[in-house]
Scaffold this motif. Structure first.
Motif, short mmCIF file in Angstrom:
data_model
loop_
_atom_site.label_atom_id
_atom_site.label_comp_id
_atom_site.label_asym_id
_atom_site.label_seq_id
_atom_site.Cartn_x
_atom_site.Cartn_y
_atom_site.Cartn_z
N ARG A 6 1.00 -1.30 0.04
CA ARG A 6 -0.06 -0.17 -0.06
C ARG A 6 0.78 1.37 -0.03
O ARG A 6 1.62 1.46 0.88
N ILE A 7 0.77 1.89 -1.34
CA ILE A 7 1.78 3.20 -1.28
C ILE A 7 0.72 4.52 -1.36
O ILE A 7 -0.03 4.58 -2.20
N LEU A 8 1.24 5.31 -0.44
CA LEU A 8 0.54 6.55 -0.38
C LEU A 8 1.41 7.71 -0.89
O LEU A 8 2.52 7.73 -0.82
N THR A 9 0.95 8.37 -2.10
CA THR A 9 1.75 9.18 -2.47
C THR A 9 1.28 10.76 -2.30
O THR A 9 -0.22 11.05 -2.44
N ILE A 10 1.91 11.72 -1.61
CA ILE A 10 1.38 12.97 -1.31
C ILE A 10 2.20 14.04 -2.40
O ILE A 10 3.37 14.09 -2.33
N ALA A 11 1.33 14.52 -3.19
CA ALA A 11 1.71 15.38 -4.60
C ALA A 11 0.93 16.01 -5.13
O ALA A 11 -0.39 15.75 -4.76
N GLY A 12 1.25 16.87 -6.07
CA GLY A 12 0.45 17.46 -6.99
C GLY A 12 -0.21 16.68 -8.24
O GLY A 12 0.26 15.76 -8.53
N SER A 13 -1.43 17.34 -8.52
CA SER A 13 -1.96 16.76 -9.82
C SER A 13 -1.64 17.28 -11.02
O SER A 13 -1.42 18.57 -11.18
N ASP A 14 -1.22 16.27 -11.81
CA ASP A 14 -0.78 16.89 -13.41
C ASP A 14 -2.12 16.87 -14.34
O ASP A 14 -2.29 15.56 -14.55
N SER A 15 -2.40 17.82 -14.86
CA SER A 15 -3.67 17.69 -15.78
C SER A 15 -3.28 16.96 -16.97
O SER A 15 -4.20 16.30 -17.48
N SER A 16 -2.03 16.93 -17.36
CA SER A 16 -1.65 16.14 -18.68
C SER A 16 -1.44 14.80 -18.35
O SER A 16 -1.31 14.10 -19.47
N GLY A 17 -1.56 14.28 -17.11
CA GLY A 17 -0.99 12.73 -16.80
C GLY A 17 0.34 12.26 -16.84
O GLY A 17 0.40 11.46 -16.55
N GLY A 18 1.32 13.20 -17.17
CA GLY A 18 2.56 12.87 -17.12
C GLY A 18 3.45 12.66 -15.94
O GLY A 18 4.38 11.83 -15.80
N ALA A 19 3.32 13.40 -14.94
CA ALA A 19 3.94 13.61 -13.82
C ALA A 19 2.82 13.75 -12.57
O ALA A 19 1.65 13.31 -12.83
N GLY A 20 3.41 13.89 -11.42
CA GLY A 20 2.73 14.09 -10.06
C GLY A 20 2.07 12.99 -9.88
O GLY A 20 2.49 11.92 -10.04
N VAL A 21 0.71 13.03 -9.06
CA VAL A 21 -0.12 11.87 -8.59
C VAL A 21 -0.52 10.86 -10.02
O VAL A 21 -0.51 9.72 -9.48
N GLN A 22 -0.53 11.47 -11.05
CA GLN A 22 -1.04 10.69 -12.21
C GLN A 22 0.21 9.68 -12.51
O GLN A 22 -0.11 8.44 -12.79
N ALA A 23 1.40 10.35 -12.54
CA ALA A 23 2.57 9.44 -12.97
C ALA A 23 2.77 8.40 -11.58
O ALA A 23 3.07 7.07 -11.90
N ASP A 24 2.66 8.87 -10.54
CA ASP A 24 2.71 7.97 -9.36
C ASP A 24 1.69 6.72 -9.31
O ASP A 24 2.18 5.52 -9.15
N ILE A 25 0.69 7.02 -9.51
CA ILE A 25 -0.49 5.94 -9.67
C ILE A 25 -0.11 5.00 -10.89
O ILE A 25 -0.24 3.65 -10.28
N LYS A 26 0.14 5.34 -11.84
CA LYS A 26 0.60 4.65 -13.11
C LYS A 26 1.68 3.63 -12.58
O LYS A 26 2.09 2.38 -12.65
N THR A 27 2.63 4.18 -11.87
CA THR A 27 4.12 3.54 -11.64
C THR A 27 3.69 2.46 -10.52
O THR A 27 4.37 1.45 -10.53
#
Length: 249
Positions: A6-27
């Motif tokens: 269970r991994i919790l990421t505390i980060a910003g949202s990137d609307s383009s999906g490449g970085a931030g929590v979107q990149a974290d979720i994918k990874t």
């Protein structure tokens, strides 16, 4: 069936999906983990830069994280863009109460060159660096923190990432108090599609640690994942495009 870390990421949202929590979720998902998020800021951004950002309150950031911790539980934490000194201190207060590996990516300057942290926020990073099992600055961030010697004086473990340094080789160096420096090097992958590499590296390391890997092994796994994703970049956008998380097998 093995229970995913269970991994919790505390980060910003990137609307383009490449970085931030979107990149974290994918990874985290691609590496077999279960991703949870506490969003610190909402950004309007794409491959050319950050067009707008709205930082959330420390209270809602902590509430998001606490909700996950109280019910789902957590095996490791990744910290990315924080957005304000108040959020940095609130996150530090929260993490002082739990005992899991923390990987801190001190996000200050995006791939596009946009500055994402001011001087007060950088000063507040001190507490988080002391709490983290690993801090992962890129070249500009390491310079802002005082270069290798300055960070070593803090007595913390950090991975000095070499992707922004010139040369045909990319060299990452792990510094830990009481240990010899550990170095990884590989040929540079010729691409400008590098958006989200720092977020991906940190969340990949956190996922490895949450799964029980030792730090050196978690870093090695993360580097392999990032390199595979770089080679699988879909080529989107007019600037620094996203890497190809979904294509890594």
């Amino acid at each position: 069936m093995t229970t995913p870390p269970r991994i919790l990421t505390i980060a910003g949202s990137d609307s383009s999906g490449g970085a931030g929590v979107q990149a974290d979720i994918k990874t985290i998902t691609m590496l077999g983990g279960y991703a949870m998020t506490a969003i610190t800021a909402i950004t309007a951004q794409n491959t050319t830069g950050v067009q707008a950002a709205k930082v959330l309150s420390p209270e809602i950031v902590v509430a998001q994280a606490q909700s996950c911790i109280d019910d789902i539980g957590v095996d490791a934490v990744k910290i990315g863009m924080l957005g304000s000194p108040a959020i940095a201190h609130a996150v530090a207060d929260l993490l002082e109460g739990i005992s899991v590996p923390v990987v801190f990516d001190p996000v200050m300057i995006a791939t596009s060159g946009s500055v994402l942290a001011d001087a007060d926020t950088i000063a507040a990073f001190e507490r988080l660096m002391r709490l983290a099992i690993l801090t992962t600055p890129n070249v500009p961030e390491l310079q802002a923190l005082g270069d290798v010697a300055g960070v070593q004086r803090r007595g913390i473990a950090f991975l000095a990432k070499g992707g922004d340094a010139p040369g045909d080789l990319v060299v990452d160096r792990l510094y830990r108090p009481g240990h010899a420096m550990r170095e990884w090097s590989a040929a540079r992958i010729a691409t400008h599609h590098t958006h989200g590499t720092g977020c991906t590296m940190a969340s990949a390391i956190a996922t490895g640690l949450g799964a029980g890997l030792e730090l050196v092994d978690a870093i090695s796994q993360a580097r392999s994942f990032v390199r595979s994703a770089l080679m699988a970049a879909p080529g989107f956008g007019a600037g620094h495009g996203p890497i190809g998380h979904q294509a890594v097998r």
